[in-house]
Design an enzyme around this catalytic site. Structure first.
Site, PDB file in Angstrom:
ATOM      1  N   LYS A 160       3.404   0.098   8.522  1.00  0.00           N
ATOM      2  CA  LYS A 160       3.234   1.422   7.930  1.00  0.00           C
ATOM      3  C   LYS A 160       4.488   2.231   8.234  1.00  0.00           C
ATOM      4  O   LYS A 160       4.863   2.401   9.395  1.00  0.00           O
ATOM      5  CB  LYS A 160       2.009   2.124   8.490  1.00  0.00           C
ATOM      6  CG  LYS A 160       1.766   3.512   7.886  1.00  0.00           C
ATOM      7  CD  LYS A 160       0.627   4.245   8.556  1.00  0.00           C
ATOM      8  CE  LYS A 160      -0.714   3.702   8.120  1.00  0.00           C
ATOM      9  NZ  LYS A 160      -1.833   4.566   8.634  1.00  0.00           N
TER      10      LYS A 160
ATOM     11  N   ASP B 121     -14.083   8.182   9.050  1.00  0.00           N
ATOM     12  CA  ASP B 121     -13.751   7.885   7.647  1.00  0.00           C
ATOM     13  C   ASP B 121     -14.078   6.423   7.340  1.00  0.00           C
ATOM     14  O   ASP B 121     -13.301   5.723   6.690  1.00  0.00           O
ATOM     15  CB  ASP B 121     -12.280   8.168   7.370  1.00  0.00           C
ATOM     16  CG  ASP B 121     -11.971   8.227   5.872  1.00  0.00           C
ATOM     17  OD1 ASP B 121     -12.911   8.434   5.074  1.00  0.00           O
ATOM     18  OD2 ASP B 121     -10.794   8.065   5.503  1.00  0.00           O
TER      19      ASP B 121
ATOM     20  N   GLY C  80       0.823  -1.196   0.000  1.00  0.00           N
ATOM     21  CA  GLY C  80       0.000   0.000   0.000  1.00  0.00           C
ATOM     22  C   GLY C  80       0.861   1.251   0.000  1.00  0.00           C
ATOM     23  O   GLY C  80       1.992   1.231   0.478  1.00  0.00           O
TER      24      GLY C  80
ATOM     25  N   GLY D  42       0.316   5.647   0.347  1.00  0.00           N
ATOM     26  CA  GLY D  42      -0.531   6.818   0.466  1.00  0.00           C
ATOM     27  C   GLY D  42       0.259   8.080   0.215  1.00  0.00           C
ATOM     28  O   GLY D  42       1.413   8.042  -0.236  1.00  0.00           O
TER      29      GLY D  42
ATOM     30  N   VAL E 247       3.132   1.128   3.059  1.00  0.00           N
ATOM     31  CA  VAL E 247       2.859  -0.059   3.873  1.00  0.00           C
ATOM     32  C   VAL E 247       3.528  -1.259   3.216  1.00  0.00           C
ATOM     33  O   VAL E 247       3.350  -1.507   2.013  1.00  0.00           O
ATOM     34  CB  VAL E 247       1.348  -0.318   4.021  1.00  0.00           C
ATOM     35  CG1 VAL E 247       1.106  -1.550   4.908  1.00  0.00           C
ATOM     36  CG2 VAL E 247       0.649   0.902   4.606  1.00  0.00           C
TER      37      VAL E 247
END
Length: 208
Positions: A42, A136, A20, A22, A27
């Protein structure tokens, strides 16, 4: 600056694949020495937090997650830091996101929705009983274990502690999943907004 994708280890954890990425974190999977258990780590560059004045927000996210011990909420195992990065070691969910699960199955029938929504509501009740709101909640922030039967609510980057009857006026979260009161521009109850968002997600899943 060192690329988080090129780091090899932190403490007893050795890094492997990127799973992952962002706007200010990466990640990666990781494993401990002499263990076959996989973790998700992370990796957050400190400079990114400083540039966006997000250090306090990150600290709050960690405080929140350390309070949340529930089978349907992602768990933290370790936290490390060095001169350049923070490292948050979490449980790894190999089943992917709930959003991808829905898309890959084209739709969820009513019985499937009941099965998964029961887990989501149970986790959200636990969170709200601790006077914490997520803010969220969406299928992309809900993960599945390897069996794809157990959900794990994740990404508490916008979460906060709330006092009884405390209102907030900050519109946060993803636009297409935000509750009407969050988008209204008026003060709203973030816990009730979480519940409204849960029901909207449930209805969207039934409709697909």
């Amino acid at each position: 600056m060192i690329d988080p994708k090129e780091l090899t280890s932190i403490g007893p954890y050795k890094f492997y694949h990127v799973i992952g990425e962002g706007s200010f974190s990466v990640v990666r999977t990781a494993m401990m020495d002499n263990s076959d258990k996989i973790f998700a780590v992370k990796i957050i560059p400190k400079v990114r937090l400083a540039e966006r004045q997000l250090a306090a927000r990150f600290q709050l996210e960690i405080r929140v997650m350390q309070c949340l011990h529930h089978p349907s909420i992602i768990q933290i195992h370790d936290i490390f830091k060095d001169k350049k990065f923070y490292y948050v070691v979490m449980e790894y969910c190999s089943g992917g996101s709930f959003s991808d699960f829905i898309v890959n199955n084209r739709r969820l029938n009513e019985d499937d929705c009941k099965f998964y929504m029961h887990q989501i509501f149970s986790a959200m009740k636990f969170i709200h009983d601790l006077k914490i709101c997520h803010r969220d909640l969406k299928p992309q922030n809900i993960l599945l274990d390897a069996s794809k039967k157990s959900i794990k609510i994740s990404d508490f980057g916008l979460s906060k502690f709330v006092l009884k009857n405390k209102l907030t006026s900050t519109p946060v979260g993803s636009l297409i999943y935000a509750s009407p009161e969050c988008l209204s521009g008026n003060p709203y109850d973030p816990i009730k907004s979480d519940i409204q968002t849960s029901f909207l997600n449930s209805n969207n899943q039934k409709a697909r």
